[in-house]
Design an enzyme around this catalytic site. Structure first.
Site, PDB file in Angstrom:
ATOM      1  N   LYS A 141       0.827  -1.225   0.000  1.00 16.92           N
ATOM      2  CA  LYS A 141       0.000   0.000   0.000  1.00 16.92           C
ATOM      3  C   LYS A 141       0.850   1.259   0.000  1.00 16.92           C
ATOM      4  CE  LYS A 141      -3.161  -2.694   2.878  1.00 16.92           C
ATOM      5  NZ  LYS A 141      -2.339  -3.485   3.788  1.00 16.92           N
ATOM      6  N   HIS A 157      -3.452   3.649   0.904  1.00 16.82           N
ATOM      7  CA  HIS A 157      -3.691   3.121   2.260  1.00 16.82           C
ATOM      8  C   HIS A 157      -4.830   3.847   2.979  1.00 16.82           C
ATOM      9  CE1 HIS A 157      -1.395   0.810   5.602  1.00 16.82           C
ATOM     10  NE2 HIS A 157      -2.675   0.789   5.827  1.00 16.82           N
TER      11      HIS A 157
END
Ligand code: A2P
Length: 271
Positions: free
Chosen positions: A78, A111
């Site tokens: 991420k 994220h």
């Protein structure tokens, strides 16, 4: 059939194993290496990490040392929450890619929609998404998606996205099922992945869940994970304990409609 042999199919046709091994809060170094190595030896083929977890190097090393062909393993990482511009997104992906050292990344996620709650980074998310689309087109990433995105965040992103997000990874467990967002994702062909499917362990001592688990001769953890599968949510349980890492894939049973309804009605217990 074992859940380890089952998969979802993302909107671009890529197959993703129905259960993934979560590595949040597993420290880099021996601990992450051992946990991921054990998970791979015990049948997991889907590993979830993030730049922010700080353990990509150990995750990548465990994948490489496993001897399992690269195309049989699915690895997610991420882009950190604070990176909201095109150039830094490109640089951060290169960093993750080099720390992992496993060639392509199977799934790359933004994220968080913003580094702090309440901030608006709609344009920043559109800019980093462009970088992610380019890496996808270049074959460096197979699938792209987001994490912790609300419906409004998804809609802002889709205003400029050429490739639609394939995944939204969100906190999801009995007592915290994010119903409206989950329904929106399903209606828009976005797979929901559930992190903290055991409420980071807080769910495990619930007396009613202990009763349900006893009925199936399973643990509360197994019932909690099975609940996500009943809802077509992909669970990402985390553990550093070998016996639990194995137990969390032994989900070959079905919850009754009555027990699912009970779990649907659990109070939010995130405190
Ligand atoms: P540990 O890592 O020490 O084995 P979540 O996936 O919701 O974030 O929950 C992770 C927490 O639940 C960790 O504290 C982990 O402990 C614990 N855990 C994971 N699997 C099990 C299990 N099968 N039984 C009991 N606790 C578990």
């Amino acid at each position: 059939m074992s859940v380890l042999n089952e998969h979802f199919t993302l909107s671009n046709g890529v197959r993703i194993d129905k259960i993934g091994f979560g590595t949040w809060q597993i420290p880099d170094g021996q601990e992450a290496y051992d946990a991921v190595s054990y998970a791979l030896k015990n049948g997991y083929r889907h590993i979830d990490t993030a730049r922010a977890y700080g353990n990509e190097e150990s995750v990548g090393r465990a994948v490489r040392d496993s001897g399992i062909p690269r195309d049989e393993i699915f690895v997610t990482t991420k882009l950190p929450a604070d990176i909201k511009d095109y150039d830094r997104a490109r640089a951060s992906f290169e960093e993750s890619s080099s720390l992992l050292g496993i060639g392509h990344v199977d799934l790359y996620l933004i994220h968080w929609p913003s580094p702090q709650p309440g901030q608006d980074h709609a344009e920043g998310n559109q800019a980093v998404w462009r970088a992610m689309e380019e890496f996808t087109e270049a074959g460096r990433i197979r699938s792209i998606g987001v994490s912790n995105f609300s419906i409004a965040d998804l809609e802002s992103l889709n205003r400029t996205a050429r490739i639609r997000p394939m995944v939204n990874q969100i906190r999801w467990h009995a007592g915290y099922t994010q119903d409206e967002l989950t329904a929106y994702c399903k209606a828009n062909d976005i797979l929901v992945e559930g992190y903290s499917p055991l409420a980071t362990g807080k769910i495990l001592k619930h007396p009613e869940l202990e009763k349900i688990a006893a009925k199936y001769d399973r643990s509360v953890a197994q019932v909690s994970l099975r609940y996500l599968l009943e809802k077509d949510i992909l669970p990402l349980p985390k553990s550093v304990t070998p016996e639990r890492i194995s137990q969390n894939t032994d989900l070959d049973f079905t919850l009754s409609a009555e027990d699912v309804a009970f779990l649907d009605g659990l109070e939010d217990d995130r405190s």
